[in-house]
Design a protein around this motif. Structure first.
Motif, PDB file in Angstrom:
ATOM      1  N   TYR A 165      11.134  -5.759 -13.996  1.00  0.00           N
ATOM      2  CA  TYR A 165      11.136  -6.884 -14.658  1.00  0.00           C
ATOM      3  C   TYR A 165      12.398  -7.240 -14.951  1.00  0.00           C
ATOM      4  O   TYR A 165      12.969  -7.065 -15.991  1.00  0.00           O
ATOM      5  CB  TYR A 165      10.078  -7.103 -15.580  1.00  0.00           C
ATOM      6  CG  TYR A 165      10.015  -8.022 -16.674  1.00  0.00           C
ATOM      7  CD1 TYR A 165       9.829  -9.605 -14.941  1.00  0.00           C
ATOM      8  CD2 TYR A 165      10.727  -9.066 -17.736  1.00  0.00           C
ATOM      9  CE1 TYR A 165       9.573 -10.798 -15.889  1.00  0.00           C
ATOM     10  CE2 TYR A 165      10.262  -9.728 -17.692  1.00  0.00           C
ATOM     11  CZ  TYR A 165       9.408 -10.927 -17.364  1.00  0.00           C
ATOM     12  OH  TYR A 165       9.433 -11.954 -18.237  1.00  0.00           O
ATOM     13  N   PRO A 166      12.601  -7.953 -14.234  1.00  0.00           N
ATOM     14  CA  PRO A 166      14.924  -8.886 -15.011  1.00  0.00           C
ATOM     15  C   PRO A 166      14.282  -9.965 -15.415  1.00  0.00           C
ATOM     16  O   PRO A 166      13.496 -10.781 -16.021  1.00  0.00           O
ATOM     17  CB  PRO A 166      14.882  -9.064 -13.626  1.00  0.00           C
ATOM     18  CG  PRO A 166      13.839  -9.957 -12.797  1.00  0.00           C
ATOM     19  CD  PRO A 166      12.862  -8.916 -13.202  1.00  0.00           C
ATOM     20  N   ILE A 167      15.615  -9.957 -16.439  1.00  0.00           N
ATOM     21  CA  ILE A 167      15.588 -10.966 -17.820  1.00  0.00           C
ATOM     22  C   ILE A 167      16.705 -11.230 -16.785  1.00  0.00           C
ATOM     23  O   ILE A 167      17.798 -11.397 -16.566  1.00  0.00           O
ATOM     24  CB  ILE A 167      16.652 -10.002 -18.961  1.00  0.00           C
ATOM     25  CG1 ILE A 167      15.348  -9.195 -19.838  1.00  0.00           C
ATOM     26  CG2 ILE A 167      16.116 -11.643 -20.006  1.00  0.00           C
ATOM     27  CD1 ILE A 167      15.641  -8.585 -20.663  1.00  0.00           C
ATOM     28  N   THR A 168      16.328 -13.272 -16.941  1.00  0.00           N
ATOM     29  CA  THR A 168      17.331 -13.707 -15.079  1.00  0.00           C
ATOM     30  C   THR A 168      18.199 -15.043 -16.209  1.00  0.00           C
ATOM     31  O   THR A 168      18.956 -15.741 -15.736  1.00  0.00           O
ATOM     32  CB  THR A 168      16.365 -13.955 -14.522  1.00  0.00           C
ATOM     33  OG1 THR A 168      15.318 -15.138 -14.759  1.00  0.00           O
ATOM     34  CG2 THR A 168      15.590 -12.637 -13.315  1.00  0.00           C
ATOM     35  N   PHE A 169      17.579 -14.824 -17.033  1.00  0.00           N
ATOM     36  CA  PHE A 169      18.334 -16.357 -17.794  1.00  0.00           C
ATOM     37  C   PHE A 169      20.756 -15.858 -17.758  1.00  0.00           C
ATOM     38  O   PHE A 169      20.677 -17.318 -18.676  1.00  0.00           O
ATOM     39  CB  PHE A 169      17.739 -16.660 -19.500  1.00  0.00           C
ATOM     40  CG  PHE A 169      18.570 -16.098 -20.527  1.00  0.00           C
ATOM     41  CD1 PHE A 169      19.032 -15.654 -21.019  1.00  0.00           C
ATOM     42  CD2 PHE A 169      16.935 -15.098 -20.608  1.00  0.00           C
ATOM     43  CE1 PHE A 169      19.377 -14.893 -22.302  1.00  0.00           C
ATOM     44  CE2 PHE A 169      17.403 -13.855 -21.829  1.00  0.00           C
ATOM     45  CZ  PHE A 169      18.314 -14.237 -22.005  1.00  0.00           C
ATOM     46  N   LEU A 170      20.480 -14.716 -17.678  1.00  0.00           N
ATOM     47  CA  LEU A 170      21.979 -14.602 -18.363  1.00  0.00           C
ATOM     48  C   LEU A 170      22.922 -14.241 -16.794  1.00  0.00           C
ATOM     49  O   LEU A 170      22.978 -14.130 -15.974  1.00  0.00           O
ATOM     50  CB  LEU A 170      22.025 -12.900 -18.398  1.00  0.00           C
ATOM     51  CG  LEU A 170      22.084 -12.569 -20.313  1.00  0.00           C
ATOM     52  CD1 LEU A 170      21.397 -11.627 -20.966  1.00  0.00           C
ATOM     53  CD2 LEU A 170      22.769 -12.895 -21.437  1.00  0.00           C
ATOM     54  N   ILE A 204      25.360 -13.491 -14.803  1.00  0.00           N
ATOM     55  CA  ILE A 204      26.477 -11.715 -14.540  1.00  0.00           C
ATOM     56  C   ILE A 204      25.579 -10.314 -15.363  1.00  0.00           C
ATOM     57  O   ILE A 204      26.264  -9.584 -13.819  1.00  0.00           O
ATOM     58  CB  ILE A 204      28.041 -11.747 -14.966  1.00  0.00           C
ATOM     59  CG1 ILE A 204      29.313 -12.892 -14.515  1.00  0.00           C
ATOM     60  CG2 ILE A 204      28.791 -10.559 -14.865  1.00  0.00           C
ATOM     61  CD1 ILE A 204      30.521 -12.888 -15.421  1.00  0.00           C
ATOM     62  N   ILE A 205      25.240 -10.601 -15.886  1.00  0.00           N
ATOM     63  CA  ILE A 205      24.971  -9.516 -16.121  1.00  0.00           C
ATOM     64  C   ILE A 205      23.098  -9.737 -16.683  1.00  0.00           C
ATOM     65  O   ILE A 205      22.338 -10.483 -17.082  1.00  0.00           O
ATOM     66  CB  ILE A 205      24.663  -9.180 -17.902  1.00  0.00           C
ATOM     67  CG1 ILE A 205      26.588  -8.628 -17.847  1.00  0.00           C
ATOM     68  CG2 ILE A 205      24.128  -7.983 -18.237  1.00  0.00           C
ATOM     69  CD1 ILE A 205      27.115  -8.405 -18.940  1.00  0.00           C
ATOM     70  N   ARG A 206      22.573  -8.739 -15.791  1.00  0.00           N
ATOM     71  CA  ARG A 206      20.601  -8.995 -15.120  1.00  0.00           C
ATOM     72  C   ARG A 206      20.270  -7.167 -15.543  1.00  0.00           C
ATOM     73  O   ARG A 206      19.997  -6.454 -15.767  1.00  0.00           O
ATOM     74  CB  ARG A 206      20.675  -8.774 -13.670  1.00  0.00           C
ATOM     75  CG  ARG A 206      19.269  -9.304 -13.712  1.00  0.00           C
ATOM     76  CD  ARG A 206      18.393  -9.572 -11.718  1.00  0.00           C
ATOM     77  NE  ARG A 206      18.944 -10.984 -11.872  1.00  0.00           N
ATOM     78  CZ  ARG A 206      18.627 -11.635 -11.122  1.00  0.00           C
ATOM     79  NH1 ARG A 206      17.890 -10.721  -9.793  1.00  0.00           N
ATOM     80  NH2 ARG A 206      18.704 -13.243 -11.431  1.00  0.00           N
ATOM     81  N   PRO A 207      19.503  -7.487 -17.444  1.00  0.00           N
ATOM     82  CA  PRO A 207      18.946  -6.508 -17.858  1.00  0.00           C
ATOM     83  C   PRO A 207      17.893  -6.188 -17.224  1.00  0.00           C
ATOM     84  O   PRO A 207      17.236  -6.961 -17.097  1.00  0.00           O
ATOM     85  CB  PRO A 207      18.729  -6.806 -19.567  1.00  0.00           C
ATOM     86  CG  PRO A 207      19.722  -7.452 -19.480  1.00  0.00           C
ATOM     87  CD  PRO A 207      19.792  -8.215 -18.419  1.00  0.00           C
ATOM     88  N   TYR A 208      17.243  -5.543 -17.166  1.00  0.00           N
ATOM     89  CA  TYR A 208      15.619  -4.784 -16.782  1.00  0.00           C
ATOM     90  C   TYR A 208      14.313  -3.802 -17.346  1.00  0.00           C
ATOM     91  O   TYR A 208      15.481  -2.995 -18.006  1.00  0.00           O
ATOM     92  CB  TYR A 208      15.657  -5.497 -14.566  1.00  0.00           C
ATOM     93  CG  TYR A 208      16.874  -4.193 -14.737  1.00  0.00           C
ATOM     94  CD1 TYR A 208      16.079  -2.853 -14.192  1.00  0.00           C
ATOM     95  CD2 TYR A 208      17.668  -4.839 -13.246  1.00  0.00           C
ATOM     96  CE1 TYR A 208      17.107  -1.895 -14.060  1.00  0.00           C
ATOM     97  CE2 TYR A 208      18.576  -3.245 -13.492  1.00  0.00           C
ATOM     98  CZ  TYR A 208      18.029  -2.637 -13.506  1.00  0.00           C
ATOM     99  OH  TYR A 208      18.787  -1.266 -11.979  1.00  0.00           O
ATOM    100  N   ILE A 209      13.357  -3.946 -17.112  1.00  0.00           N
ATOM    101  CA  ILE A 209      12.810  -2.659 -17.138  1.00  0.00           C
ATOM    102  C   ILE A 209      11.657  -2.444 -16.415  1.00  0.00           C
ATOM    103  O   ILE A 209      11.345  -3.790 -15.340  1.00  0.00           O
ATOM    104  CB  ILE A 209      11.935  -2.758 -19.024  1.00  0.00           C
ATOM    105  CG1 ILE A 209      10.858  -4.325 -18.714  1.00  0.00           C
ATOM    106  CG2 ILE A 209      13.250  -2.940 -20.003  1.00  0.00           C
ATOM    107  CD1 ILE A 209      10.429  -4.220 -20.182  1.00  0.00           C
ATOM    108  N   GLY A 210      11.158  -1.399 -16.105  1.00  0.00           N
ATOM    109  CA  GLY A 210      10.387  -1.157 -15.186  1.00  0.00           C
ATOM    110  C   GLY A 210       9.684   0.315 -15.038  1.00  0.00           C
ATOM    111  O   GLY A 210      10.090   1.411 -15.594  1.00  0.00           O
TER     112      GLY A 210
END
Length: 269
Positions: free
Chosen positions: A135-140, A142-148
């Motif tokens: 599940y990505p955090i998309t509002f940033l 260049i950088i896309r953090p995610y957990i899964g």
């Protein structure tokens, strides 16, 4: 300053920073995995086998492919190959000289079937295939953090121990070694040479068996946290993951740390 133009530029920057698919190569060390050493143990009369262990970090590398185009979630598939090296030896007990027992070491080198390693010091090899939903955090931009998390398919090599060696040595080999050790017609020097020859013969048998042994398989799972970074337009992405594994079967000498890091770079299209 045109505020709408600024927003449009920001949106364009965010959309161009990530791609539809990507493939990459990474460094993948495993943390906390330990292998217990074993003192010399008898595999035939006058012949013993021992192995060392390792502690701390397994070296490794891997490959990854990912899909960013799906709504809400992303998917990535990973193959990691990790290994820890250890020494193993046969010990041949020579006839007692001046009342003292002398043991001669025959270091073992083997080639493990199903792995990308040639003949070398024995290795414990863990190969893991992961299928992850993230599940990505998309509002940033260049950088896309995610957990899964997801499923893991484990392939592990055996440990070169007494049980392995004794499982294929033919009974007549034991009888031949015992006959040499007990032969009253041989002097000590002749016995020593004959036992050394038998030790070398067993070394070849162990090497041949190791190639055919293959890898043991099991299924488990994993959870992960990570991030990918990609500049606009340039089709290159960098990524870093940390995974914790759940389940999976290992040899009794192996205490798995269940933790892996992945740091790599790839082509993002």
């Amino acid at each position: 300053m045109n505020f709408k133009a600024l927003l449009a530029a920001g949106a364009l920057l965010a959309t161009q920073s990530f791609a539809i698919v990507g493939v990459g190569f990474h460094y993948a060390p495993g943390f906390g995995t330990k292998m217990k050493a074993a003192e010399p143990a008898t595999i035939a009369d006058k012949i013993e086998l021992s192995h060392e262990g390792f502690d701390g970090m397994m070296q490794g590398f891997g490959f990854k492919a990912w899909v960013d185009i799906l709504p809400v979630i992303d998917i990535e598939a990973t193959l990691n190959i990790q290994f820890g090296s250890y020494d193993a030896s046969l010990w041949v007990e020579n006839p007692s000289l001046d009342g003292q027992v002398v043991k001669t070491e025959i270091p073992l080198e083997i080639e493990l079937g199903g792995t990308p390693f040639g003949k070398a010091n024995p290795k414990f090899v863990a190969m893991t295939g992961d299928l992850s939903i993230t599940y990505p955090i998309t509002f940033l931009p260049i950088i896309r953090p995610y957990i899964g998390g997801g499923l893991s398919y484990h392939l592990n090599s055996f440990v070169l121990n007494q049980k392995f060696a004794c499982s294929f040595i033919q009974p007549n080999t034991f009888e031949e070694v015992a006959a040499i050790a007990l032969d009253p017609t041989m002097d000590d020097a002749t016995k020593s040479q004959a036992l050394q020859a038998k030790g070398q013969e067993m070394k070849v048998q162990i090497q041949d068996k190791a190639v055919d042994e293959g890898l043991k398989t099991s299924i488990g799972g994993h959870i992960l946290i990570g991030t990918r970074a990609k500049l606009p337009i340039i089709p290159i992405a960098a990524y870093a993951n940390f995974k914790y594994y759940i389940g999976g079967d290992y040899p009794e000498e192996i205490d798995s740390g269940n933790m892996t890091a992945e740091v790599g770079i790839g082509l993002a299209i």
